[in-house]
Design a protein around this motif. Structure first.
Motif, mmCIF file in Angstrom:
data_model
loop_
_atom_site.group_PDB
_atom_site.id
_atom_site.type_symbol
_atom_site.label_atom_id
_atom_site.label_comp_id
_atom_site.label_asym_id
_atom_site.label_seq_id
_atom_site.Cartn_x
_atom_site.Cartn_y
_atom_site.Cartn_z
ATOM 1 N N THR A 231 0.850 -1.188 0.000
ATOM 2 C CA THR A 231 0.000 0.000 0.000
ATOM 3 C C THR A 231 0.890 1.244 0.000
ATOM 4 N N ILE A 232 0.305 2.371 -0.346
ATOM 5 C CA ILE A 232 1.038 3.641 -0.301
ATOM 6 C C ILE A 232 1.537 3.894 1.121
ATOM 7 N N ASN A 233 0.674 3.623 2.084
ATOM 8 C CA ASN A 233 1.036 3.841 3.483
ATOM 9 C C ASN A 233 2.232 2.997 3.900
ATOM 10 N N ASP A 234 2.224 1.709 3.524
ATOM 11 C CA ASP A 234 3.331 0.815 3.890
ATOM 12 C C ASP A 234 4.650 1.279 3.261
ATOM 13 N N ALA A 235 4.581 1.665 1.980
ATOM 14 C CA ALA A 235 5.789 2.120 1.289
ATOM 15 C C ALA A 235 6.327 3.402 1.914
ATOM 16 N N CYS A 236 5.427 4.292 2.291
ATOM 17 C CA CYS A 236 5.848 5.560 2.901
ATOM 18 C C CYS A 236 6.449 5.336 4.286
ATOM 19 N N GLU A 237 5.874 4.420 5.039
ATOM 20 C CA GLU A 237 6.434 4.110 6.359
ATOM 21 C C GLU A 237 7.856 3.578 6.231
ATOM 22 N N ALA A 238 8.063 2.709 5.229
ATOM 23 C CA ALA A 238 9.394 2.133 5.017
ATOM 24 C C ALA A 238 10.408 3.207 4.640
ATOM 25 N N LYS A 239 9.939 4.224 3.907
ATOM 26 C CA LYS A 239 10.821 5.307 3.445
ATOM 27 C C LYS A 239 10.859 6.489 4.421
ATOM 28 N N LYS A 240 10.014 6.412 5.483
ATOM 29 C CA LYS A 240 9.883 7.515 6.437
ATOM 30 C C LYS A 240 9.448 8.796 5.725
ATOM 31 N N ILE A 241 8.403 8.638 4.895
ATOM 32 C CA ILE A 241 7.832 9.749 4.131
ATOM 33 C C ILE A 241 6.403 9.971 4.615
ATOM 34 N N ASP A 242 5.946 11.207 4.618
ATOM 35 C CA ASP A 242 4.564 11.526 4.973
ATOM 36 C C ASP A 242 3.651 11.068 3.837
ATOM 37 N N ASP A 243 2.819 10.046 4.105
ATOM 38 C CA ASP A 243 1.972 9.507 3.037
ATOM 39 C C ASP A 243 0.953 10.522 2.535
#
Length: 243
Positions: A37-49
């Motif tokens: 998911t977008i959320n999972d990918a952003c968490e892994a990258k430490k990015i604000d989804d």
């Protein structure tokens, strides 16, 4: 279409390939790891989804012309396209890039030892992709065409003795991940495909070709992982249920 944080990246890209520009902007893998998911990918990258979703929705709502709707193509046509467009590209560009890499390693390798690592990774990718594409052309794509033919003719489908198409498809996806990881190393070693100030024209051309090769590989993998393979599995299930 209003994009949400819980949407699957690969499914979103399959619907609208323009979204790739946003995922690339944030360094999010949309092909090999497109099942997140977008959320999972952003968490892994430490990015604000929320920033990513905002950019995606702005793009979707813009008047920028949409790209080719590969998802609407018959899957046998998509298999043909991948083979004739992307497989040939890999074969032709491999022959073009290798001599350039050899040359700049000889000339610039002492000052830029990262070139030797880049060359090693690229040669490994070239060898593995050659075997990978041959397996697709001899095993996966012919199975896809036979399943499409069975559906069109409304004929009985017998699963081959080798088993479900899921088995070779999973192997192809695992190999996609390996080569995607290898090219991320090339991207890092080349400073995101930025030639150094002392680079000659051959050096600059080689780096540009490597960047183009990775971009084509991303689309190639996306078309298979996110469109062709899921639809092939759906078709096999549909045919099996008719028996």
């Amino acid at each position: 279409m209003n994009i949400q944080e819980n949407q699957i990246i690969g499914e979103l890209v399959a619907k609208d390939y323009r979204t790739v520009s946003i995922f690339k902007k944030y360094g999010i893998d949309f092909c090999c790891q497109g099942n997140r998911t977008i959320n999972d990918a952003c968490e892994a990258k430490k990015i604000d989804d929320k920033l990513v979703v905002s950019d995606l929705n702005a793009l979707i709502q813009s008047n920028v012309e949409n790209t080719i709707d590969y998802k609407s193509w018959p899957i046998d046509l998509l298999a043909d396209y991948i083979e004739k467009r992307h497989h040939r590209y890999v074969e032709e560009k491999t022959l073009e890039i290798k001599p350039y890499l050899d040359k700049i390693c000889r000339v610039h390798g002492e000052r830029h030892p990262e070139l030797l690592e880049i060359s090693e990774h690229f040669n490994a990718t070239a060898g593995e992709l050659a075997k990978h594409m041959k397996k697709e052309e001899l095993i996966v794509f012919p199975r896809v065409r036979k399943m499409v033919q069975a559906k069109q003719e409304n004929s009985k489908w017998e699963t081959p003795q080798s088993g479900s198409v899921q088995n070779p498809i999973q192997m192809m996806m695992d190999e996609h991940t390996t080569e995607g990881d290898r090219f991320r190393k090339i991207e890092t070693l080349s400073n995101n495909y930025t030639p150094p100030e002392d680079a000659c024209n051959t050096y600059r051309v080689t780096i540009a070709l490597l960047k183009e090769f990775e971009q084509d590989l991303h689309l190639h993998i996306h078309l298979e992982n996110n469109i062709l393979f899921p639809r092939a599995l759906e078709l096999e299930k549909e045919l099996s249920q008719k028996n």
